[in-house]
Design an enzyme around this catalytic site. Structure first.
Site, PDB file in Angstrom:
ATOM      1  N   HIS A 104      34.992  91.098  13.922  1.00 22.68           N
ATOM      2  CA  HIS A 104      34.884  91.422  12.491  1.00 22.68           C
ATOM      3  C   HIS A 104      33.546  92.088  12.213  1.00 22.68           C
ATOM      4  O   HIS A 104      32.513  91.678  12.739  1.00 22.68           O
ATOM      5  CB  HIS A 104      35.051  90.166  11.619  1.00 22.68           C
ATOM      6  CG  HIS A 104      34.189  89.017  12.028  1.00 22.68           C
ATOM      7  ND1 HIS A 104      34.479  88.214  13.114  1.00 22.68           N
ATOM      8  CD2 HIS A 104      33.031  88.542  11.512  1.00 22.68           C
ATOM      9  CE1 HIS A 104      33.549  87.295  13.243  1.00 22.68           C
ATOM     10  NE2 HIS A 104      32.643  87.471  12.284  1.00 22.68           N
ATOM     11  N   HIS A 106      30.807  92.861   9.414  1.00 23.21           N
ATOM     12  CA  HIS A 106      30.325  92.441   8.090  1.00 23.21           C
ATOM     13  C   HIS A 106      29.776  93.660   7.354  1.00 23.21           C
ATOM     14  O   HIS A 106      28.987  94.427   7.924  1.00 23.21           O
ATOM     15  CB  HIS A 106      29.158  91.455   8.206  1.00 23.21           C
ATOM     16  CG  HIS A 106      29.494  90.139   8.819  1.00 23.21           C
ATOM     17  ND1 HIS A 106      29.669  88.990   8.072  1.00 23.21           N
ATOM     18  CD2 HIS A 106      29.669  89.762  10.112  1.00 23.21           C
ATOM     19  CE1 HIS A 106      29.919  87.969   8.878  1.00 23.21           C
ATOM     20  NE2 HIS A 106      29.926  88.410  10.117  1.00 23.21           N
TER      21      HIS A 106
HETATM   22  P1  AMP Z   1      30.408  85.323  12.164  1.00 20.76           P
HETATM   23  O1  AMP Z   1      29.299  84.327  12.150  1.00 20.76           O
HETATM   24  O2  AMP Z   1      29.927  86.745  12.345  1.00 20.76           O
HETATM   25  O3  AMP Z   1      31.506  84.950  13.139  1.00 20.76           O
HETATM   26  O4  AMP Z   1      31.016  85.310  10.699  1.00 20.76           O
HETATM   27  C1  AMP Z   1      32.189  84.660  10.343  1.00 20.76           C
HETATM   28  C2  AMP Z   1      32.331  84.855   8.862  1.00 20.76           C
HETATM   29  O5  AMP Z   1      33.655  84.551   8.479  1.00 20.76           O
HETATM   30  C3  AMP Z   1      31.391  83.950   8.021  1.00 20.76           C
HETATM   31  O6  AMP Z   1      30.559  84.777   7.215  1.00 20.76           O
HETATM   32  C4  AMP Z   1      32.369  83.116   7.207  1.00 20.76           C
HETATM   33  O7  AMP Z   1      31.901  82.861   5.899  1.00 20.76           O
HETATM   34  C5  AMP Z   1      33.613  83.972   7.196  1.00 20.76           C
HETATM   35  N1  AMP Z   1      34.869  83.273   7.001  1.00 20.76           N
HETATM   36  C6  AMP Z   1      35.283  82.169   7.661  1.00 20.76           C
HETATM   37  N2  AMP Z   1      36.522  81.816   7.237  1.00 20.76           N
HETATM   38  C7  AMP Z   1      36.899  82.729   6.318  1.00 20.76           C
HETATM   39  C8  AMP Z   1      38.062  82.913   5.514  1.00 20.76           C
HETATM   40  N3  AMP Z   1      39.100  82.082   5.579  1.00 20.76           N
HETATM   41  N4  AMP Z   1      38.088  83.961   4.656  1.00 20.76           N
HETATM   42  C9  AMP Z   1      37.028  84.802   4.562  1.00 20.76           C
HETATM   43  N5  AMP Z   1      35.917  84.679   5.307  1.00 20.76           N
HETATM   44  C10 AMP Z   1      35.833  83.655   6.158  1.00 20.76           C
END
Ligand code: AMP
Ligand code: ZN
Length: 147
Positions: A104, A106
């Protein structure tokens, strides 16, 4: 669907089994709001097909994710949300801060005084020698031949 995909929260979002605040979708990618935003409008862009990390992502889809990221960055600036700048951030691997093991990107809207910062280690600021840079560049170039 593999066990890894079945338990993946982002695959569940793609499948419509978990809700999301979607801002963009096509046949390859989907973009939705992060539920714990760094700033309002913080968006995540994911491939629809599960890939746990960049090494397992089709580079064409990677290009598509970035292309959508460019457009969402522009959209954020004209959205009315506070956005005077943008950071694109991608954590690839747990050691890099990746918590959700489905690639993903950001898109983080930024404004002066928002408090967001990246902390660097004690080695930051050291200028490597030319030969160290040349050796490292050669190692990466060589490895690229097998990717
Ligand atoms: P990372 O640390 O780069 O893996 O970021 C994962 C991101 O996913 C975090 O910023 C979380 O807040 C976000 N996240 C986790 N679950 C969900 C969800 N169900 N919907 C939207 N964002 C999410
Ligand atoms: Zn997944």
């Amino acid at each position: 669907m593999t066990q890894e995909e079945k338990s993946c929260i982002f695959c569940k979002i793609v499948a419509g089994k978990l809700p999301s605040y979607t801002v963009y979708e096509d046949n390859q990618v989907v973009a939705f709001l992060d539920i714990k935003p760094i700033n309002p409008g913080h968006t995540l862009i994911i491939p629809k097909e599960h890939a746990p990390n960049l090494a397992e992502l089709d580079p064409e889809i990677g290009g598509k994710i970035f292309k959508v990221g460019v457009k969402i960055s522009a959209a954020l600036r004209r959205s009315g949300l506070r956005c005077d700048g943008v950071n694109l951030w991608l954590a690839d691997g747990k050691v890099a801060g990746q918590e959700v093991l489905h690639v993903h990107l950001h898109i983080v809207p930024r404004f002066r005084g928002d408090g967001f910062r990246i902390q660097v280690g004690p080695e930051y600021g050291r200028s490597p020698t030319g030969s160290e840079l040349a050796t490292n560049a050669a190692s990466i170039s060589q490895a690229l031949k097998s990717v």
